[in-house]
Design an enzyme around this catalytic site. Structure first.
Site, mmCIF file in Angstrom:
data_model
loop_
_atom_site.group_PDB
_atom_site.id
_atom_site.type_symbol
_atom_site.label_atom_id
_atom_site.label_comp_id
_atom_site.label_asym_id
_atom_site.label_seq_id
_atom_site.Cartn_x
_atom_site.Cartn_y
_atom_site.Cartn_z
ATOM 1 N N GLU A 1 -7.282 -9.343 8.655
ATOM 2 C CA GLU A 1 -7.007 -10.373 7.867
ATOM 3 C C GLU A 1 -5.934 -10.285 9.260
ATOM 4 O O GLU A 1 -5.315 -9.432 9.942
ATOM 5 C CB GLU A 1 -6.325 -9.535 6.943
ATOM 6 N N ASP B 1 7.625 -6.555 3.291
ATOM 7 C CA ASP B 1 6.962 -6.545 4.138
ATOM 8 C C ASP B 1 7.714 -5.388 4.223
ATOM 9 O O ASP B 1 9.271 -5.241 4.870
ATOM 10 C CB ASP B 1 6.580 -7.519 5.285
#
Ligand SMILES: Cc1ncc(COP(=O)(O)O)c(C=O)c1O
EC number: 4.2.1.20
Lengths: 410, 265
Positions: free
Chosen positions: B48, B59
């Site tokens: 990824e 995040d």
């Protein structure tokens, strides 16, 4: 794109949460889908509930101090020699700004949702201060996210938050201002949504937060309408409602009752932060025709680069120092119902000087942006034009900035 | 069969979960991030690659640091594509999943973005802030180009909603292990996570379900039963540490990935 009549603007969105088919929506991580849906269900139920409305009205009156006054600025009007200038003194509300309406409603919702913790973002510190007040009043534990740059420049509000027992979480990322505070607050909610309620301090964020905030600040224009009718025995033929726009909660609240009027009768003018005079950075996405983008869960015009990275902003007023703006203001702009412009730091400071010299009011740097526009246009307007400025914040929090920039604080 | 599906088929034959790594394109710079990818691809099954955004609302600190570092070094979306292209030229069969926030895609234009993804060899896309059902159109466009659109499900996703999401998903579904941003400490027991995982799996045995968030060297072995496991923040953290200590992030990150792989083999 068209505005509908007789339906509050906050409710003129489609099933996916978009106003005008493209502003707003819910661009949120999967984890927040459920909490946002729960909040939406709860709010849509209680907003028509008689008991809840009674409660809201009780606190608006007895806790917030509604209605705030409406007064003519006789000296300023005479000095400028054109329109009659009035101010809606929203800064008289408990805590010193309009942010108390949204904070109070969110605290009530938090209680109803059975959550013990409430978190919120703040720039100028008013949204945070008010949330800390409401949290204290309703027995909730409160955390406020605030950029470290804002903590330094808006100290009096930080002191107030701490006094109310709230924890301030300093945010060091990005530009260390409101935009980063909102991001950090949303991240916190992602991790703690099972027991924590989130309040967003303006009419921004996922659809439901825009609605709750606008529903709360709409109290301002309900009062104003009554006050105008009582002052003039009618709604005058030429009115201009001038309001500063950061996220746009104050402006929406000030305008909501008047959106259905013809703009020839009631013009709506939003004033964004133009930043320092010769700076390329500003916080005025509507004035400068910023592109549509996604910020904090909603699609709206936002200051950004070609790559979709959000721009740094710069403004003397922490409350307006935000690269995005409410989706409902995007709609008001595109339908041409409202006109948006900006005032520079210097213009806001000059407005502060003039207004405080002539009148016994003390508006914070945010509404001084609105006063700057009033001062600019009023001399050219006819005597029967009524200019009303929302004086939506008190300058106590700006003490340090005003001392440095003007050598004085009223 | 998609490369993503074959990767899972291979790891199932080897009776182990697939190891998915997440690193940010351009971290700590363009060249190094490519070197890191090429090196860890020897142990990871699917890579990824994050395309950085400066207001990432889901995040945690580690990935934020990586993203800011990449942006500070001037990484642009065209650089992200060129990293993928270069990587794919040396690792043709290694699936690449791009992951990021919707505004970056939106500014590029949905179709434009998907077309270039196809051209450079992207196999899948994860868009953090484009949830179901808002992502329906976008997911369809991806499918048309044989790009996997990877749906996310989380502990807050109701079973009813999950059913619909799985039905609309492609080869792979990403299960977020707990209420957290990326990089949080695993605050739910592996047993609980796997219980939930099994529920998701029951909807459709053919979908590859990976678990991510909070997975480190310490916790990875306990989740071995899953189809795949994603490690991101632990790698980003290692890059930060390497930069700080003026060590080579390529070696350091590769060592971690090697160890992770050993723990699940
Ligand atoms: C006094 C005051 N006015 C205006 C604003 C701008 O916010 P909004 O446009 O959302 O009302 C703020 C925000 O902090 C504020 O404190």
């Amino acid at each position: 794109m068209k505005l509908k009549k007789k339906i509050p603007l906050i409710d003129q969105h489609d099933k996916s949460g978009f106003w005008g088919g493209k502003f707003g929506g819910n661009f949120i991580p999967e984890t927040l889908k459920k909490p946002v849906e729960d909040l939406t269900d709860l709010f849509e139920r209680i907003r028509y509930d008689k008991k809840f409305l009674k409660q809201r009205d009780y606190y608006f009156k007895n806790y917030i101090g509604s209605p705030t006054s409406f007064k003519k600025l006789q000296n300023l009007s005479r000095h400028l020699g054109g329109a009659q200038i009035y101010a809606k003194m929203v800064s008289e509300a408990n805590g010193g700004a309009h942010k108390i309406y949204n904070a109070t409603v969110h605290a009530l919702i938090c209680k109803l949702a059975g959550k013990k913790y409430i978190v919120g973002d703040t720039g100028a510190g008013y949204a945070g201060k008010m949330l800390s007040m409401a949290a204290k009043k309703f027995g909730l534990k409160c955390k406020i996210f605030m950029g470290i740059k804002d903590m330094k420049r808006q100290k009096p509000n930080c002191t107030a938050m701490r006094k109310n027992g709230a924890e301030i979480v300093p945010v060091y990322s990005g530009s260390q201002t409101l935009v980063d505070a909102v991001s950090e607050c949303m991240r916190y909610w992602v991790s703690n949504c099972n027991n924590t309620h989130m309040c967003i301090g303006s009419t921004v964020g996922p659809n439901i937060f825009v609605k709750i905030c606008g529903w709360s600040t709409a109290q301002i224009s309900r009062e104003l309408k009554i006050q105008i009718e009582s002052e003039f025995q009618t709604i005058p033929k030429k009115i201009k409602l001038i309001n500063c726009v950061g996220g746009g909660s104050s402006a929406y609240g000030f305008w909501s009752e008047f959106i259905d009027y013809d703009k020839k009768q009631i013009e709506l003018i939003g004033v964004e932060a133009g930043g320092p005079k010769n700076s390329k950075l500003h916080a005025a996405p509507l004035t400068n025709s910023a592109k549509l983008g996604i910020l904090h869960g909603a699609a709206a015009y936002v200051c950004q680069n070609a790559e979709g990275q959000i721009n740094d902003t710069e403004s003397i007023s922490a409350g307006l120092d935000y690269p995005g703006v409410s989706p409902i203001h995007c709609l008001l702009k595109d339908t041409k119902r409202a006109r948006y412009t900006s005032a520079t730091d210097e213009a806001a400071l000059n407005a502060y000087k003039l207004v405080t010299k002539l009148e016994r009011i003390n508006p914070s740097l945010e509404p001084c942006h609105a006063f700057a526009e009033a001062i600019k246009i009023s001399p050219k307007l006819s005597k029967d034009t009524v200019v009303i400025v929302n004086s939506c914040g008190d300058a106590k929090k700006d003490r340090d900035i005003l001392k440095v920039r003007l050598g004085k604080f009223k | 069969m998609s490369l993503i599906n074959s990767a899972f088929k291979k790891t199932k034959n080897e009776k182990r979960p697939a190891l998915l790594t997440y690193t940010v394109a351009g971290d700590n710079n363009k060249k190094k991030s490519l070197e890191i990818l090429k090196s860890i691809a020897n142990y990871a099954d699917i890579c990824e690659i994050g395309f950085p955004h400066n207001t990432p609302i889901a995040d945690g600190g580690q990935i934020q640091s990586s993203a800011y570092r990449a942006l500070k070094n001037g990484i642009k979306i065209k650089d992200v594509f060129s990293i993928v292209k270069d990587f794919k030229q040396s690792k043709q069969t290694k699936p690449v999943i791009l992951m990021g926030y919707y505004n970056v895609i939106y500014q590029y234009g949905d179709n434009n973005f998907i077309n270039i993804c196809k051209k450079v060899g992207v196999d899948g896309l994860i868009v953090v802030d484009l949830p179901y059902p808002e992502n329906k159109d976008f997911a369809k466009k991806c499918k048309k180009k044989n790009i996997n659109f990877i749906q996310l499900v989380s502990p807050t996703t109701s079973l009813n909603r999950m059913k619909k999401i799985i039905k609309d998903s492609h080869d792979m579904v990403y299960y977020i292990s707990m209420l957290s941003t990326t990089g949080g400490k695993l605050k739910v027991s592996p047993k609980k996570i796997l219980e939930r995982y099994n529920k998701i799996k029951k909807f459709n045995k053919n979908k590859n379900i990976v678990i991510g968030f909070g997975i480190t060297e310490k916790t990875i072995a306990s989740l071995k039963k899953a189809d795949g496991l994603v490690v991101g923040s632990a790698l980003c953290k290692e890059i930060s540490k390497s930069v700080e200590k003026r060590q080579n992030p390529v070696t350091n990150v590769t060592n971690i990935v090697k160890k992770l792989r050993k723990k699940i083999s």
